[in-house]
Design a protein around this motif. Structure first.
Motif, PDB file in Angstrom:
ATOM      1  N   TYR A   1     -10.292  14.162   9.126  1.00  0.00           N
ATOM      2  CA  TYR A   1     -11.692  13.716   9.099  1.00  0.00           C
ATOM      3  C   TYR A   1     -11.794  12.193   9.182  1.00  0.00           C
ATOM      4  O   TYR A   1     -12.589  11.647   9.955  1.00  0.00           O
ATOM      5  CB  TYR A   1     -12.358  14.219   7.818  1.00  0.00           C
ATOM      6  N   CYS A   2     -10.958  11.497   8.387  1.00  0.00           N
ATOM      7  CA  CYS A   2     -11.032  10.032   8.331  1.00  0.00           C
ATOM      8  C   CYS A   2     -10.583   9.375   9.635  1.00  0.00           C
ATOM      9  O   CYS A   2     -10.933   8.221   9.903  1.00  0.00           O
ATOM     10  CB  CYS A   2     -10.204   9.515   7.167  1.00  0.00           C
ATOM     11  N   SER A   3      -9.799  10.096  10.442  1.00  0.00           N
ATOM     12  CA  SER A   3      -9.380   9.538  11.730  1.00  0.00           C
ATOM     13  C   SER A   3     -10.536   9.478  12.713  1.00  0.00           C
ATOM     14  O   SER A   3     -10.429   8.821  13.759  1.00  0.00           O
ATOM     15  CB  SER A   3      -8.234  10.375  12.316  1.00  0.00           C
TER      16      SER A   3
ATOM     17  N   ALA B   1      -7.136   5.484  -1.203  1.00  0.00           N
ATOM     18  CA  ALA B   1      -7.322   6.850  -1.712  1.00  0.00           C
ATOM     19  C   ALA B   1      -6.535   7.849  -0.864  1.00  0.00           C
ATOM     20  O   ALA B   1      -5.912   8.779  -1.396  1.00  0.00           O
ATOM     21  CB  ALA B   1      -8.805   7.203  -1.727  1.00  0.00           C
ATOM     22  N   MET B   2      -6.549   7.665   0.460  1.00  0.00           N
ATOM     23  CA  MET B   2      -5.808   8.552   1.358  1.00  0.00           C
ATOM     24  C   MET B   2      -4.305   8.454   1.113  1.00  0.00           C
ATOM     25  O   MET B   2      -3.598   9.471   1.076  1.00  0.00           O
ATOM     26  CB  MET B   2      -6.124   8.195   2.813  1.00  0.00           C
ATOM     27  N   ILE B   3      -3.814   7.216   0.932  1.00  0.00           N
ATOM     28  CA  ILE B   3      -2.381   7.018   0.690  1.00  0.00           C
ATOM     29  C   ILE B   3      -1.958   7.660  -0.624  1.00  0.00           C
ATOM     30  O   ILE B   3      -0.919   8.331  -0.707  1.00  0.00           O
ATOM     31  CB  ILE B   3      -2.051   5.513   0.691  1.00  0.00           C
ATOM     32  N   MET B   4      -2.769   7.482  -1.663  1.00  0.00           N
ATOM     33  CA  MET B   4      -2.447   8.068  -2.970  1.00  0.00           C
ATOM     34  C   MET B   4      -2.474   9.593  -2.907  1.00  0.00           C
ATOM     35  O   MET B   4      -1.636  10.273  -3.507  1.00  0.00           O
ATOM     36  CB  MET B   4      -3.404   7.535  -4.025  1.00  0.00           C
ATOM     37  N   LEU B   5      -3.444  10.148  -2.169  1.00  0.00           N
ATOM     38  CA  LEU B   5      -3.508  11.596  -2.003  1.00  0.00           C
ATOM     39  C   LEU B   5      -2.288  12.111  -1.256  1.00  0.00           C
ATOM     40  O   LEU B   5      -1.688  13.127  -1.626  1.00  0.00           O
ATOM     41  CB  LEU B   5      -4.791  11.977  -1.248  1.00  0.00           C
ATOM     42  N   LEU B   6      -1.899  11.397  -0.196  1.00  0.00           N
ATOM     43  CA  LEU B   6      -0.752  11.799   0.619  1.00  0.00           C
ATOM     44  C   LEU B   6       0.536  11.785  -0.198  1.00  0.00           C
ATOM     45  O   LEU B   6       1.269  12.791  -0.247  1.00  0.00           O
ATOM     46  CB  LEU B   6      -0.636  10.864   1.825  1.00  0.00           C
TER      47      LEU B   6
ATOM     48  N   MET C   1       0.824  -1.221   0.000  1.00  0.00           N
ATOM     49  CA  MET C   1       0.000   0.000   0.000  1.00  0.00           C
ATOM     50  C   MET C   1       0.853   1.265   0.000  1.00  0.00           C
ATOM     51  O   MET C   1       0.654   2.170  -0.813  1.00  0.00           O
ATOM     52  CB  MET C   1      -0.927  -0.007   1.221  1.00  0.00           C
ATOM     53  N   SER C   2       1.819   1.315   0.908  1.00  0.00           N
ATOM     54  CA  SER C   2       2.639   2.515   1.023  1.00  0.00           C
ATOM     55  C   SER C   2       3.890   2.451   0.155  1.00  0.00           C
ATOM     56  O   SER C   2       4.208   3.384  -0.582  1.00  0.00           O
ATOM     57  CB  SER C   2       3.042   2.734   2.483  1.00  0.00           C
ATOM     58  N   GLY C   3       4.600   1.304   0.214  1.00  0.00           N
ATOM     59  CA  GLY C   3       5.872   1.187  -0.480  1.00  0.00           C
ATOM     60  C   GLY C   3       5.752   1.094  -1.982  1.00  0.00           C
ATOM     61  O   GLY C   3       6.642   1.557  -2.707  1.00  0.00           O
TER      62      GLY C   3
ATOM     63  N   THR D   1     -11.049  -0.134   3.120  1.00  0.00           N
ATOM     64  CA  THR D   1      -9.744  -0.306   2.470  1.00  0.00           C
ATOM     65  C   THR D   1      -9.634   0.592   1.245  1.00  0.00           C
ATOM     66  O   THR D   1      -8.564   1.158   0.973  1.00  0.00           O
ATOM     67  CB  THR D   1      -9.536  -1.777   2.062  1.00  0.00           C
ATOM     68  N   PHE D   2     -10.731   0.742   0.505  1.00  0.00           N
ATOM     69  CA  PHE D   2     -10.726   1.635  -0.652  1.00  0.00           C
ATOM     70  C   PHE D   2     -10.385   3.062  -0.226  1.00  0.00           C
ATOM     71  O   PHE D   2      -9.588   3.750  -0.889  1.00  0.00           O
ATOM     72  CB  PHE D   2     -12.093   1.611  -1.348  1.00  0.00           C
ATOM     73  N   MET D   3     -10.957   3.523   0.879  1.00  0.00           N
ATOM     74  CA  MET D   3     -10.679   4.870   1.382  1.00  0.00           C
ATOM     75  C   MET D   3      -9.221   4.999   1.816  1.00  0.00           C
ATOM     76  O   MET D   3      -8.587   6.032   1.590  1.00  0.00           O
ATOM     77  CB  MET D   3     -11.631   5.197   2.540  1.00  0.00           C
TER      78      MET D   3
END
Length: 413
Positions: free
Chosen positions: A307-309, A320-325, A262-264, A315-317
């Protein structure tokens, strides 16, 4: 600042030069990413203590302290041929040291391996100084955003390969084969530069004398503290979230394998693509508007995490958060590099650009350390709200900076 005497006007020639710099930048990044991740894994598998593993952080010192010898590079390099010799010799030393490390056993030659890795990264940092200085002097101002896309893409691409792909290959083929291939790649990366025709660079006054303490004199320039404050603030609303992302995903219930992908992989690849897009946007709208645009994107990203916290996320969200970050980080990186290239003194291009990148690295370390403490005290939500505050502060500052620059431009006109 003096005008350029060089013009890379042909599209084909421009693409070739951009590709040359991409290979130079990715050659710096892949070994650094590999060493900082693979060795930790190997050391733990060999039952090294955590305190010994912590010593591995010293391999990053050359990239923090490189401003100390940046004036030497500026002093020695005046023509493109000078830069090519400096870069090629640094790369040869870099590759040679990696090749030697490949034939050493980490468990029985730990201190020697770490010493050689530090020396190799000193050579890599020296190559980076010369590469950045050559880039500043070779490219037109309107093309620097594309150039910095190559720098940012090289960095993120190197992280993706060195910290991900090579780890998988390491488990299949072993330390010796992987590092030998890594040394070969470093050598291959300088081939495009060797075939590039020497171009006339921006003229330097013979009166310019480069001194060892020029990195300190950078801060004595009139008005330079506006740029320094920009460098301090711009990543503030995003670096803390990046530093805490993996623990956040662990606490969200994801496995190490899932987090690595997801991140790497997804995150880093998103930053890679965003860097290219960012270069095109900066070239089209200009650095002033791009600073504001991407600062606004960072504010939006920080608000999304805050907001999401507070809610249950799918998992989809999360993806999306990782890609935005990572996308926001990739775009912001190009803006920071391009802005830094516009704030260098003639004859001290490598020194001044290096000083500015070191400022961002040090601030990233400080914010990452503080973010862990804030998350411990106030939880992830508290950290993300602090990131919202820092992102908003940065946005307000770059808006003020853009307005001030427009006022000065009108007065000049």
């Amino acid at each position: 600042m003096e005008e350029y005497t060089n013009h890379i006007s042909e599209p084909k020639e421009k693409v070739l030069h951009l590709g040359t710099f991409f290979f130079l930048y990715i050659a710096q990044s892949i070994p650094m990413s590999f060493f900082s991740t693979a060795i930790q894994v190997l050391m733990r598998e060999s039952d090294f203590s955590l305190s010994s593993i912590a010593m591995l952080q010293i391999i990053k010192l050359p990239w923090v302290l490189k401003f100390l010898w940046a004036p030497l590079v500026d002093k020695q390099c005046r023509t493109m041929a000078d830069y090519k010799r400096f870069i090629i010799s640094s790369e040869l030393l870099y590759a040679g040291l990696i090749f030697i490390v490949a034939w050493l056993d980490l468990s029985t030659n730990f201190l020697l391996v770490i010493t050689l890795i530090v020396l190799s990264l000193i050579a890599s940092a020296t190559q980076d100084i010369a590469t950045d200085a050559l880039a500043v002097r070779l490219f037109e101002r309107e093309d620097k955003s594309l150039l910095n896309s190559m720098q940012s893409m090289g960095s993120f691409g190197g992280t993706l390969v060195g910290g991900g792909v090579l780890l998988l290959i390491l488990s299949l083929y072993g330390w010796k084969i992987v590092l030998s291939c890594l040394a070969l790649f470093v050598l291959l990366a300088i081939i495009p530069l060797m075939f590039r025709q020497n171009k006339p660079l921006r003229a330097r006054s013979e009166k310019v004398k480069v001194h060892w303490a020029d990195f300190a004199y950078f801060f004595a320039q009139r008005g330079i503290w506006k740029q320094v404050l920009f460098l301090v603030l711009y990543y503030g609303g995003i670096v803390g979230t990046l530093s805490i992302l993996r623990p956040y995903l662990v606490d969200s219930g994801y496995s190490l394998k899932e987090i690595g992908f997801m991140s790497g992989v997804v995150g880093t690849f998103t930053a890679f693509l965003a860097s290219f897009l960012s270069g095109l946007i900066v070239k089209r709208v200009g650095i002033g508007k791009a600073r504001i645009l991407f600062a606004g994107l960072i504010v939006f990203c920080a608000l999304v995490f805050a907001y999401c916290s507070r809610i249950a996320v799918t998992t989809f969200m999360i993806y999306a958060m990782i890609m935005l970050l990572w996308g926001s980080y990739g775009m912001a990186t190009v803006v920071v590099y391009t802005s830094s290239m516009e704030c260098v003194r003639t004859g001290r291009e490598g020194t001044d650009f290096t000083v500015q990148t070191v400022i961002t690295h040090l601030m990233g370390i400080v914010i990452a350390v503080l973010s862990g403490r804030i998350a411990d005290l106030w939880g992830y939500s508290g950290l993300f709200y602090v990131e919202v505050f820092l992102a908003t502060l940065s946005f307000v500052y770059v808006c003020w900076l853009g307005r001030k620059e427009r006022v000065l431009s009108h007065k000049t006109d």
